[in-house]
Design a protein around this motif. Structure first.
Motif, PDB file in Angstrom:
ATOM      1  N   PHE B  44       0.841  -1.208   0.000  1.00  0.00           N
ATOM      2  CA  PHE B  44       0.000   0.000   0.000  1.00  0.00           C
ATOM      3  C   PHE B  44       0.869   1.247   0.000  1.00  0.00           C
ATOM      4  O   PHE B  44       0.695   2.136  -0.828  1.00  0.00           O
ATOM      5  N   ALA B  45       1.825   1.294   0.955  1.00  0.00           N
ATOM      6  CA  ALA B  45       2.614   2.519   1.125  1.00  0.00           C
ATOM      7  C   ALA B  45       3.879   2.483   0.286  1.00  0.00           C
ATOM      8  O   ALA B  45       4.983   2.652   0.786  1.00  0.00           O
ATOM      9  N   THR B  46       3.723   2.250  -1.015  1.00  0.00           N
ATOM     10  CA  THR B  46       4.883   2.301  -1.901  1.00  0.00           C
ATOM     11  C   THR B  46       4.733   3.506  -2.816  1.00  0.00           C
ATOM     12  O   THR B  46       3.610   3.977  -3.039  1.00  0.00           O
ATOM     13  N   GLY B  47       5.860   3.974  -3.317  1.00  0.00           N
ATOM     14  CA  GLY B  47       5.808   5.145  -4.187  1.00  0.00           C
ATOM     15  C   GLY B  47       4.911   4.920  -5.390  1.00  0.00           C
ATOM     16  O   GLY B  47       4.119   5.782  -5.758  1.00  0.00           O
ATOM     17  N   ASP B  48       5.013   3.712  -5.984  1.00  0.00           N
ATOM     18  CA  ASP B  48       4.196   3.407  -7.156  1.00  0.00           C
ATOM     19  C   ASP B  48       2.713   3.469  -6.828  1.00  0.00           C
ATOM     20  O   ASP B  48       1.909   3.993  -7.584  1.00  0.00           O
ATOM     21  N   ASN B  49       2.367   2.920  -5.644  1.00  0.00           N
ATOM     22  CA  ASN B  49       0.959   2.887  -5.299  1.00  0.00           C
ATOM     23  C   ASN B  49       0.423   4.278  -4.993  1.00  0.00           C
ATOM     24  O   ASN B  49      -0.719   4.599  -5.325  1.00  0.00           O
ATOM     25  N   VAL B  50       1.258   5.097  -4.376  1.00  0.00           N
ATOM     26  CA  VAL B  50       0.814   6.471  -4.095  1.00  0.00           C
ATOM     27  C   VAL B  50       0.561   7.202  -5.412  1.00  0.00           C
ATOM     28  O   VAL B  50      -0.472   7.874  -5.586  1.00  0.00           O
ATOM     29  N   ALA B  51       1.484   7.021  -6.369  1.00  0.00           N
ATOM     30  CA  ALA B  51       1.283   7.643  -7.678  1.00  0.00           C
ATOM     31  C   ALA B  51       0.001   7.121  -8.317  1.00  0.00           C
ATOM     32  O   ALA B  51      -0.796   7.876  -8.884  1.00  0.00           O
ATOM     33  N   ASN B  52      -0.216   5.827  -8.175  1.00  0.00           N
ATOM     34  CA  ASN B  52      -1.407   5.182  -8.697  1.00  0.00           C
ATOM     35  C   ASN B  52      -2.672   5.795  -8.094  1.00  0.00           C
ATOM     36  O   ASN B  52      -3.648   6.107  -8.782  1.00  0.00           O
ATOM     37  N   MET B  53      -2.607   5.990  -6.776  1.00  0.00           N
ATOM     38  CA  MET B  53      -3.743   6.560  -6.059  1.00  0.00           C
ATOM     39  C   MET B  53      -4.050   7.962  -6.568  1.00  0.00           C
ATOM     40  O   MET B  53      -5.199   8.322  -6.777  1.00  0.00           O
ATOM     41  N   VAL B  54      -2.975   8.742  -6.769  1.00  0.00           N
ATOM     42  CA  VAL B  54      -3.162  10.102  -7.273  1.00  0.00           C
ATOM     43  C   VAL B  54      -3.787  10.052  -8.665  1.00  0.00           C
ATOM     44  O   VAL B  54      -4.757  10.755  -8.954  1.00  0.00           O
ATOM     45  N   ARG B  55      -3.257   9.177  -9.512  1.00  0.00           N
ATOM     46  CA  ARG B  55      -3.811   9.066 -10.867  1.00  0.00           C
ATOM     47  C   ARG B  55      -5.298   8.768 -10.839  1.00  0.00           C
ATOM     48  O   ARG B  55      -6.079   9.352 -11.577  1.00  0.00           O
ATOM     49  N   HIS B  56      -5.681   7.828  -9.956  1.00  0.00           N
ATOM     50  CA  HIS B  56      -7.084   7.419  -9.919  1.00  0.00           C
ATOM     51  C   HIS B  56      -7.981   8.488  -9.317  1.00  0.00           C
ATOM     52  O   HIS B  56      -9.194   8.440  -9.496  1.00  0.00           O
ATOM     53  N   ASN B 158      -6.032   2.870 -29.456  1.00  0.00           N
ATOM     54  CA  ASN B 158      -4.812   3.174 -30.221  1.00  0.00           C
ATOM     55  C   ASN B 158      -4.526   4.667 -30.269  1.00  0.00           C
ATOM     56  O   ASN B 158      -4.190   5.218 -31.318  1.00  0.00           O
ATOM     57  N   LEU B 159      -4.717   5.302 -29.137  1.00  0.00           N
ATOM     58  CA  LEU B 159      -4.442   6.736 -29.072  1.00  0.00           C
ATOM     59  C   LEU B 159      -2.933   6.967 -29.129  1.00  0.00           C
ATOM     60  O   LEU B 159      -2.154   6.082 -28.752  1.00  0.00           O
ATOM     61  N   PRO B 160      -2.497   8.139 -29.624  1.00  0.00           N
ATOM     62  CA  PRO B 160      -1.063   8.372 -29.792  1.00  0.00           C
ATOM     63  C   PRO B 160      -0.310   8.329 -28.462  1.00  0.00           C
ATOM     64  O   PRO B 160      -0.864   8.660 -27.406  1.00  0.00           O
ATOM     65  N   ALA B 161       0.962   7.942 -28.541  1.00  0.00           N
ATOM     66  CA  ALA B 161       1.743   7.714 -27.328  1.00  0.00           C
ATOM     67  C   ALA B 161       1.938   8.991 -26.524  1.00  0.00           C
ATOM     68  O   ALA B 161       1.892   8.976 -25.293  1.00  0.00           O
ATOM     69  N   ASP B 162       2.131  10.127 -27.222  1.00  0.00           N
ATOM     70  CA  ASP B 162       2.366  11.353 -26.457  1.00  0.00           C
ATOM     71  C   ASP B 162       1.100  11.810 -25.741  1.00  0.00           C
ATOM     72  O   ASP B 162       1.159  12.545 -24.759  1.00  0.00           O
ATOM     73  N   PHE B 163      -0.074  11.349 -26.225  1.00  0.00           N
ATOM     74  CA  PHE B 163      -1.304  11.638 -25.491  1.00  0.00           C
ATOM     75  C   PHE B 163      -1.407  10.725 -24.271  1.00  0.00           C
ATOM     76  O   PHE B 163      -1.744  11.174 -23.173  1.00  0.00           O
ATOM     77  N   LEU B 164      -1.092   9.450 -24.450  1.00  0.00           N
ATOM     78  CA  LEU B 164      -1.173   8.504 -23.333  1.00  0.00           C
ATOM     79  C   LEU B 164      -0.193   8.857 -22.220  1.00  0.00           C
ATOM     80  O   LEU B 164      -0.405   8.497 -21.065  1.00  0.00           O
ATOM     81  N   PHE B 165       0.873   9.588 -22.580  1.00  0.00           N
ATOM     82  CA  PHE B 165       1.831  10.051 -21.576  1.00  0.00           C
ATOM     83  C   PHE B 165       1.117  10.838 -20.482  1.00  0.00           C
ATOM     84  O   PHE B 165       1.451  10.735 -19.298  1.00  0.00           O
ATOM     85  N   LEU B 166       0.096  11.608 -20.885  1.00  0.00           N
ATOM     86  CA  LEU B 166      -0.679  12.404 -19.925  1.00  0.00           C
ATOM     87  C   LEU B 166      -1.327  11.518 -18.869  1.00  0.00           C
ATOM     88  O   LEU B 166      -1.541  11.939 -17.732  1.00  0.00           O
ATOM     89  N   GLY B 167      -1.644  10.282 -19.249  1.00  0.00           N
ATOM     90  CA  GLY B 167      -2.306   9.389 -18.308  1.00  0.00           C
ATOM     91  C   GLY B 167      -1.369   8.480 -17.560  1.00  0.00           C
ATOM     92  O   GLY B 167      -1.691   8.002 -16.471  1.00  0.00           O
ATOM     93  N   THR B 168      -0.193   8.206 -18.140  1.00  0.00           N
ATOM     94  CA  THR B 168       0.664   7.199 -17.531  1.00  0.00           C
ATOM     95  C   THR B 168       2.067   7.715 -17.211  1.00  0.00           C
ATOM     96  O   THR B 168       2.791   7.081 -16.455  1.00  0.00           O
ATOM     97  N   GLY B 169       2.456   8.848 -17.802  1.00  0.00           N
ATOM     98  CA  GLY B 169       3.826   9.337 -17.609  1.00  0.00           C
ATOM     99  C   GLY B 169       3.966  10.170 -16.355  1.00  0.00           C
ATOM    100  O   GLY B 169       3.016  10.350 -15.585  1.00  0.00           O
ATOM    101  N   LEU B 174       5.975  13.813 -10.516  1.00  0.00           N
ATOM    102  CA  LEU B 174       4.568  13.606 -10.213  1.00  0.00           C
ATOM    103  C   LEU B 174       3.872  12.994 -11.424  1.00  0.00           C
ATOM    104  O   LEU B 174       4.293  13.216 -12.561  1.00  0.00           O
ATOM    105  N   PRO B 175       2.804  12.223 -11.195  1.00  0.00           N
ATOM    106  CA  PRO B 175       2.013  11.748 -12.327  1.00  0.00           C
ATOM    107  C   PRO B 175       1.578  12.940 -13.177  1.00  0.00           C
ATOM    108  O   PRO B 175       1.191  13.986 -12.632  1.00  0.00           O
TER     109      PRO B 175
END
Lengths: 309, 348
Positions: B44-56, B158-169, B174-175
């Protein structure tokens, strides 16, 4: 302004639609499909009337769809566990009243806004049901379908019974003191209180009544099919509110009657089949529904503005 | 006696107000959640999960931030979740079928969101219709249009990669989409807490008639809140699409409830008049952590989405009841010589 102008104009629209269907799609009037369609619409009519009563009292309930699902599953489980049909129906109605009571207590006793309360109960019931049943269908015993009658007799029974309930409610709303209380509370709760009514009890009662009607509707729906789908009732709240608004129930409370709701409900129920006959794809259904509600709401607003001037 | 004077926040002079009792309580709830889930949850308290939480939490956060001014004025917007779906579909349609590149499609989507918000605003202010019923109708209309545009089944992938960056990069650690939330949060905070707009929203929420007599252009202010809501719902649609990588008609179903819950949980009165941006953000965090945490605890993992729904509903009811009870206590304490003065205009 002519009295009942709204109800009359909706009735005229219904008449036009029925005439168009008679000319272009006479198949709509074949007795058996028509009867089936009426029987499957009857439970929803009861709920639309209940929602209209709540709206006349200047409240709203958007949890009926979820509650409908709970009542169906509760009644279905009772029936599939060997309880007699009467008990299953009683379980459905009891659960409905219980759900309505929760809303009623929160709105009337705690004075919370009904929209947020029922938004919360809507999602709580729905997700609770999903958690409990995991979307499993319930198989009903054979004897209970159509109350053990032949299909056609069962359908006629359901239609007649629903019409009787609506008739009873409509007359009570107009001619019984408790019915007039709804208008009084919906027009001005404070004035109603000063006049010696108890607005809180009226509000509570109308929510409990809607819960009971939802349970009754669920029971009438349950006997029409061999299975209970736990997702049944989704979107029912909007359909009911749409029927009430189209039928001339004022969104600000205190105005409307069940004849109008009946006509509005029939109009909305005929539009779906009419669009199908006109060759419009079913994925336009929801848009059409939204446009119709919006038009009814706008008509309501325009009329009120005219009334102010 | 003016309520505005009783509310220290509405003076607006201190840049950072001391936190209110409600916010302190909420902070305790959030911290308790964090401790409980750290102890019982897996990773739960991992950096990845915190980023995940923020994204969601970004979409619900965006919707909640602009829902707050609406509720401040005593209104409500039930159409935001549906509008998110409609905007996601429009964005996909403009990009794939309209042949626009994605920034242009996104800009056009934001304009469409503003127009949709304008529709709500027009009906509510021009026709004087209750926001509840107007936005209930557009709730149905917007979702219906989204379904119609996609014929109920179509999805844009199949959205462009630079657009998906907004969601995953990530941008500066910070996300990427968190920056959208930060910018909007800062904007709404300035609007609500630092300008006369915020004061006028509160005034309208307390007494619309009084606000009108005080010279506040009530209709224009109220309209602004709904247009803002539509615009930001379109932004949320874009980050949502970028996060999932697909645009579908059912995007954002039920988000209106989550947003309203976050706002009310955050201490905004559902009757209008009081509320803060920090409180709203805490409300968003409480819901985001709850939903993420439940999916990390082995016992609740399999039914996390149902439990989140139930708990959100229950939390909303508890927050409302808490508000109602404290109002009742205040009413009891106050000597009732002035008769039954209504503390709030009860919005129907």
């Amino acid at each position: 302004m002519i009295r009942h102008s709204r109800e009359l104009s909706v009735a005229a629209a219904l008449a036009v639609l029925l005439t168009l269907l008679a000319i272009f799609a006479p198949a709509f009037y074949e007795p058996q499909p028509l009867l089936s369609r009426l029987a499957s619409a009857a439970p929803r009519l009861l709920i639309a009337c209940g929602v209209a009563l709540v709206m006349i009292t200047r409240q709203i309930d958007i949890s009926v769809g979820s509650l409908f699902g709970i009542c169906s599953v509760g009644g279905g489980l009772a029936a599939s566990n060997g309880a007699p049909l009467a008990v299953a129906v009683a379980v459905a109605i009891g659960l409905g009243i219980a759900g309505g009571t929760v809303n009623g207590v929160l709105v009337a006793a705690m004075r919370l806004p009904s929209i947020v309360v029922t938004l919360a109960t809507m999602v709580t019931w729905r997700e609770g049901l999903r958690l409990w049943r995991q979307g499993v269908f319930i198989n009903l015993p054979d004897g209970g379908q159509w109350f053990g009658l032949p299909m056609r007799a069962g359908q006629i029974t359901i239609c007649c019974f629903s019409i009787l309930v609506v008739l009873f409610l409509a007359i009570a709303l107009r001619h019984v003191a408790a019915g007039r209380f709804l208008y009084a509370v919906g027009s001005d709760a404070e004035a109603a209180r000063l006049a010696g009514l108890r607005p809180n009890w009226t509000t509570f009662g109308v929510f409990a009544l809607l819960g009971g009607l939802t349970g009754l509707g669920a029971a009438l729906h349950m006997v029409q099919s061999p299975q209970v789908d736990p997702a049944t009732g989704r979107g029912l709240e909007l359909e009911a509110i749409a029927a009430a608004v189209v039928g001339g129930v004022a969104v600000a409370g205190g105005r409307g009657n069940l004849w109008g709701v009946l006509v509005g409900f029939l109009l909305l129920s005929c539009i779906g089949p009419a669009l199908t006959y006109a060759g419009i794809k079913p994925y336009w259904d929801r848009t059409t529904q939204g446009v119709i509600i919006l038009m009814a709401v706008i008509a309501d607003g325009l009329r009120r503005q005219k009334g102010c001037q | 006696m003016t309520h505005a004077a009783a509310n220290p926040r509405s003076r607006g002079s201190p840049a950072f107000h001391a936190i209110t009792a409600h916010e302190a309580l909420l902070l305790v709830i959030v911290l308790t959640e964090i401790v409980l889930f750290t102890l019982s949850g897996r990773r739960f308290a991992t950096g990845d999960n915190v980023a995940n939480m923020v994204r969601h939490s970004v979409e619900i956060g965006l919707l909640a931030l602009v829902m707050m001014p609406i509720i401040l004025t005593g209104g409500i917007d039930l159409s935001v979740g549906s509008l998110l779906g409609l905007c996601a579909v429009t964005f996909g349609k403009l990009w794939r079928d309209g042949g626009l590149n994605w920034p242009l499609a996104a800009a056009a989507t934001v304009v469409i969101g503003a127009i949709a918000g304008g529709l709500n605003a027009t009906l509510i202010t021009r026709l004087r219709l209750p926001p509840l019923i107007v936005t209930l109708a557009t709730y149905s209309l917007f979702r219906g249009l989204a379904e119609s545009l996609t014929r109920g089944v179509d999805a844009f992938t199949n959205l462009p990669a630079d657009f998906l960056f907004l969601g995953t990069g990530r941008i500066a650690g910070l996300p990427a989409q968190a920056w959208v939330l930060i910018v909007i949060a800062a904007g709404v905070w300035l609007l609500v807490h630092q300008t006369s707009f915020g004061r006028s929203f509160r005034a309208i929420g307390f007494a619309p008639e009084g606000a009108r007599y005080a010279g506040i252009p009530v209709n224009r202010r109220v309209a602004l809140t709904y247009v803002l809501s539509g615009t930001v719902a379109a932004l949320a649609a874009i980050t949502y699409t970028a996060r999932f990588g697909t645009a579908k008609a059912d995007a954002g179903t039920g988000y209106e409830l989550a947003a309203i819950t976050a706002v009310v949980l955050g201490g905004t009165s559902i009757f209008g008049g009081t509320g803060t941006v920090p409180g709203t953000l805490l409300g968003v965090a409480a819901i985001g952590i709850l939903s993420n945490g439940l999916s990390r605890v082995p016992a609740t993992m399999s039914s996390a989405s149902e439990l989140t729904g139930i708990l959100t509903g229950v939390l909303l009811l508890l927050a409302l009841s808490g508000g109602a009870l404290s109002r009742g206590i205040v009413r009891l304490r106050r000597p009732t010589t002035s008769g039954k003065s209504q503390p709030h205009p009860v919005s129907s």
